[in-house]
Write a protein that holds these residues in place. Sequence first.
Motif, PDB file in Angstrom:
ATOM      1  N   MET A   1     -12.688   6.227 -22.113  1.00  0.00           N
ATOM      2  CA  MET A   1     -11.354   5.902 -21.651  1.00  0.00           C
ATOM      3  C   MET A   1     -12.327   5.323 -19.981  1.00  0.00           C
ATOM      4  O   MET A   1     -13.247   5.778 -19.500  1.00  0.00           O
ATOM      5  N   ASP A   2     -11.509   3.996 -20.046  1.00  0.00           N
ATOM      6  CA  ASP A   2     -12.026   3.226 -18.554  1.00  0.00           C
ATOM      7  C   ASP A   2     -11.020   3.226 -17.837  1.00  0.00           C
ATOM      8  O   ASP A   2      -9.560   2.784 -18.204  1.00  0.00           O
ATOM      9  N   LEU A   3     -11.369   3.141 -16.758  1.00  0.00           N
ATOM     10  CA  LEU A   3      -9.966   2.994 -15.520  1.00  0.00           C
ATOM     11  C   LEU A   3     -10.153   2.886 -14.568  1.00  0.00           C
ATOM     12  O   LEU A   3     -11.434   3.596 -14.164  1.00  0.00           O
ATOM     13  N   HIS A   4      -9.292   2.678 -13.459  1.00  0.00           N
ATOM     14  CA  HIS A   4      -9.714   2.213 -11.426  1.00  0.00           C
ATOM     15  C   HIS A   4      -8.574   2.268 -11.133  1.00  0.00           C
ATOM     16  O   HIS A   4      -7.525   2.305 -11.912  1.00  0.00           O
ATOM     17  N   PHE A   5      -8.843   3.119 -10.257  1.00  0.00           N
ATOM     18  CA  PHE A   5      -7.531   3.805  -9.698  1.00  0.00           C
ATOM     19  C   PHE A   5      -7.871   2.768  -7.856  1.00  0.00           C
ATOM     20  O   PHE A   5      -8.981   3.654  -7.542  1.00  0.00           O
ATOM     21  N   HIS A   6      -7.147   2.870  -7.373  1.00  0.00           N
ATOM     22  CA  HIS A   6      -7.008   2.470  -5.447  1.00  0.00           C
ATOM     23  C   HIS A   6      -5.966   1.917  -5.405  1.00  0.00           C
ATOM     24  O   HIS A   6      -5.309   1.074  -5.400  1.00  0.00           O
ATOM     25  N   MET A   7      -5.456   3.145  -4.452  1.00  0.00           N
ATOM     26  CA  MET A   7      -4.443   2.982  -3.582  1.00  0.00           C
ATOM     27  C   MET A   7      -4.896   3.371  -2.298  1.00  0.00           C
ATOM     28  O   MET A   7      -4.356   4.764  -2.276  1.00  0.00           O
ATOM     29  N   PRO A   8      -5.046   3.022  -1.562  1.00  0.00           N
ATOM     30  CA  PRO A   8      -5.878   3.491  -0.321  1.00  0.00           C
ATOM     31  C   PRO A   8      -4.789   4.154   0.962  1.00  0.00           C
ATOM     32  O   PRO A   8      -4.537   4.560   2.306  1.00  0.00           O
ATOM     33  N   THR A   9      -3.483   3.061   1.149  1.00  0.00           N
ATOM     34  CA  THR A   9      -2.382   3.156   2.065  1.00  0.00           C
ATOM     35  C   THR A   9      -1.681   4.376   2.270  1.00  0.00           C
ATOM     36  O   THR A   9      -1.817   5.481   0.999  1.00  0.00           O
ATOM     37  N   GLU A  10      -1.677   5.187   3.080  1.00  0.00           N
ATOM     38  CA  GLU A  10      -1.279   6.779   3.524  1.00  0.00           C
ATOM     39  C   GLU A  10       0.489   6.685   3.665  1.00  0.00           C
ATOM     40  O   GLU A  10       0.672   5.988   4.348  1.00  0.00           O
ATOM     41  N   ILE A  11       0.450   7.547   2.805  1.00  0.00           N
ATOM     42  CA  ILE A  11       2.124   7.104   2.482  1.00  0.00           C
ATOM     43  C   ILE A  11       2.836   8.275   3.402  1.00  0.00           C
ATOM     44  O   ILE A  11       2.791   9.979   3.110  1.00  0.00           O
ATOM     45  N   PHE A  12       4.405   8.434   3.962  1.00  0.00           N
ATOM     46  CA  PHE A  12       4.562   8.838   4.854  1.00  0.00           C
ATOM     47  C   PHE A  12       6.280   8.545   4.039  1.00  0.00           C
ATOM     48  O   PHE A  12       7.059   7.654   4.422  1.00  0.00           O
ATOM     49  N   PHE A  13       6.519  10.038   3.509  1.00  0.00           N
ATOM     50  CA  PHE A  13       7.751   9.442   2.984  1.00  0.00           C
ATOM     51  C   PHE A  13       8.783  10.498   3.562  1.00  0.00           C
ATOM     52  O   PHE A  13       8.650  11.822   3.642  1.00  0.00           O
ATOM     53  N   GLY A  14      10.468  10.286   4.141  1.00  0.00           N
ATOM     54  CA  GLY A  14      11.176  11.404   4.227  1.00  0.00           C
ATOM     55  C   GLY A  14      12.367  10.760   5.447  1.00  0.00           C
ATOM     56  O   GLY A  14      11.880   9.523   6.049  1.00  0.00           O
ATOM     57  N   ARG A  15      12.973  12.002   5.073  1.00  0.00           N
ATOM     58  CA  ARG A  15      14.185  11.505   6.839  1.00  0.00           C
ATOM     59  C   ARG A  15      13.437  11.136   7.741  1.00  0.00           C
ATOM     60  O   ARG A  15      12.660  12.672   8.086  1.00  0.00           O
ATOM     61  N   ASP A  16      13.464  10.229   8.831  1.00  0.00           N
ATOM     62  CA  ASP A  16      12.856  10.835   9.943  1.00  0.00           C
ATOM     63  C   ASP A  16      11.503   9.848  10.515  1.00  0.00           C
ATOM     64  O   ASP A  16      10.971  10.711  11.189  1.00  0.00           O
ATOM     65  N   CYS A  17      10.771   9.730   9.154  1.00  0.00           N
ATOM     66  CA  CYS A  17       9.882   9.712   9.440  1.00  0.00           C
ATOM     67  C   CYS A  17       8.622   8.740  10.529  1.00  0.00           C
ATOM     68  O   CYS A  17       7.337   9.319  10.760  1.00  0.00           O
TER      69      CYS A  17
END
Lengths: 367, 367
Positions: A1-17
Amino acid sequence: MDLHFHMPTEIFFGRDCVSAYGERLKALGHSALIVTGKSSKINGALGDLCIALDKNGQTYTVFDRVKPNPTIACVREGIALLKSANADFIVGLGGGSPMDAAKAIALLAVADRADEDVFSGGYGIYALPMAHIPTTAGTGSEVTPYAILTNDVQETKTSITSPALFPKFAFLDGKYLKNAPRSTLIYPALDAFSHAVEGILSRKGNEISNNFACESLKVLYPILKKMSVTAPIENDLDALLYASMLAGITIAQSGTTAVHGMGYYLTYFYGIDHGRANALLLGETLKLCKKKDVSLLGKIEDACKESADEICVVLDRLLGKREDIPKDRLLDFAKHSVFNKNIKKSAYEPTPEEIKHIYLRSFCKND
Amino acid sequence: MDLHFHMPTEIFFGRDCVSAYGERLKALGHSALIVTGKSSKINGALGDLCIALDKNGQTYTVFDRVKPNPTIACVREGIALLKSANADFIVGLGGGSPMDAAKAIALLAVADRADEDVFSGGYGIYALPMAHIPTTAGTGSEVTPYAILTNDVQETKTSITSPALFPKFAFLDGKYLKNAPRSTLIYPALDAFSHAVEGILSRKGNEISNNFACESLKVLYPILKKMSVTAPIENDLDALLYASMLAGITIAQSGTTAVHGMGYYLTYFYGIDHGRANALLLGETLKLCKKKDVSLLGKIEDACKESADEICVVLDRLLGKREDIPKDRLLDFAKHSVFNKNIKKSAYEPTPEEIKHIYLRSFCKND
C-alpha cells in the motif's frame, strides 16, 4: 500500500459557522481582500463575513469583479487592489471562480511572474493566508491546492497547483445556497459528482481519497436523482455542500482525469458551464470504463447503488438537450486533448480513438 | 450537520517512504533532534532516517532516553540536549512514548513553563517543526495534536493539546514492525482499536471522524481476531499501521472518552501498558453502551461485522489473564475518574455508579 494524504485546511461546517468561528480569521492578518462575485451580496455570505471582520477589528476591501472562468487579467486587477488597499490576507467568497481567482491572487501577490509563466509551475511554498467560503456546492476549491484559470495561450483552462493554495480555513454553511437558481445547484453538483467519480478513476487515487469519494457519492447521488426528476431538494442543501467538500478533498489527493481535461475545451470555446461540461462527457466515459472492464467502476456503482447505465440515465435527464457542436470542432478538441496531462492519470487511459469517440458520442449520438 | 475537521499533517505511507520522501525533511530546518527509544536502532528506522538526513546535508543528535510513559523530567532532558546541539527541528521516532515526548519537547522548547503549569493549557500556536515516524501501530500520535505525559501531581497521565503539535510530516512504513514482539503488536493494536471505538462513542465525533473510525475498524478488527487465535499476521503489518493511523485521525477530531480517562490510572499505578489498560476496560464499556442502548454502538458492530458480545470475546482472548488489583484500589480509581473531563465527552456518559461497575467488572468478574 502506497499512500499520500495532505489536506491542511481547517474546516468549519454548519449553520452560521462564519459568525460562530469568524474569530479565527484574526490569525490571518489585519486587512482582508474579499474576492467575490455579485451574488454573495444577495445570499448573505458577504454580510456575515463583514460582521465577523468588523467584530475582529479587521478592515477589508471588496473585489467583486470576478466573472466565471477567471482570467489572468482579472487576477492582476485583484492584486492591484490588494496592494493599493494594503491587504495582507484574502477571503475567497462565492463559487469556484471567485475562490480560484482568490487563490491565484494570494499566490502571485507574493511571487509575481509574467503572463506567459503563470502556468509553468515551480510556485514555491508561500502565498498570502486565505479563508474560503463557498456559496455553491460543487467546486470543492475550499479544500484543494488548485486554482484553475483561463489559459488564452493554450486556448483552454489550466490549473495552478501548489500546497500554498490550500486555504488556512474553510467555512461552509448551506444557508447560502438557499435561493440559488436551479442551474446554480445542478451544474456545480454535477461538477462535484465528476470530482468524486474521477477521483476513483484516477491513477493517483488511494485508499483515503477513495473513501472520501465513495462517501461523497453516497450522499450526492441520491440528491442528483431527486434533481433529475425536479423533486424538491431544499432540505438537502447542507448535504450537497458536504458532498461537494468531500469530493474536493478527494481530488486534492487524486487530481482529476481525462473528463476534466476534455471538458475545459467545451468551456473555453463554447462557454459551457464547467460542471455541465464535465457531465456532458462523463456518461460516455463511464461506458468506456465498462467496455474496458475498469474494475474501479465497481466502486462507483457500489457507492451510487446503481449501475453505470442507470447513472447515465440520471445524467442525461439532468443535462437535457445537448449543445450543437459541429463535428469538426469536436475532432479538433479530441486532437488537442490527446496531449492533456490528465489522460495518463486516468485509470481508463483513453486512446486517441477513444477520446474522439467520447467527444462525438457525447454530442452526436449516432457517431 | 455541524462539523469540524483539521488534520494538517502530510502523510507518506508505504514501503521505504523515508528514503523516497526524506528530501521533504529539508523544509524543517538544519539540525534535527531525533527523539526515540532503544528499538529504533534494531528495526532499521533510525538507520533510514540518518541516511535521509545525511543526504539532505542536515545534522542530527539522537536523544534515545525516552522510556514508556514519558515524564516532564524526560522532556526537560530532551530540551537541554536540543539546546546544546542547536537543533532547530525534531523527529519523533518510535512508539507513542518517543512521539509524545518529541511533541512536548517541540512545544516547551519554544515556550517553556514551570512543571506545575505544563498541563494548564493556553499553549499558543508555535512549536518547533516536527516529522514523526511510528514504529508501532497503535498510538496514532503521528497524526494527532496530542502529547500525553505522566502527571505526577494528579497521579495519572494527562494530555497536552495544541494544533501546534500536529507534525508537519508523518512517514509510515510497516517494515519497521517486522520483528516486533507479540506484545508490541497486540497492545498498540488494542490502543488503536480503542481509539476507533471511542472516536465513534465520543460526543465530539462527526461524520468525517466516524468514517475514518469505521474504515479503521474494518481493517483492524479482522487482524485483532487473527491475533486472538495466534494466527500469523506478518502480511498484515502495513494494514495494521494504516488502521492505527486512521484511528489517530479519528481521535484528532473526536478526542477519546471515559475509557482512556479511566485507563490512565491503571498505567500510572500498576504500570499496565496503555493499550492493554484501555482494552481491559473496553469490554465492560461496550456492554454498558448496549445496556444504555447507545445507538452509536451499531456503527461499531457494523464496521466490525460482529456484535458487541462477540467483540468482547475477542478482547478477552487477546488480554488473557487479567491483573490482580485490590477492590479498594479500583474503587479509588473510580472515585477519581468521576472528575475526568473525558466522562462528559462520552456518548455513554457513565454515572459514578457505572464507572465503579466498569472498573470492578473488568477485574473481578463476580462484582
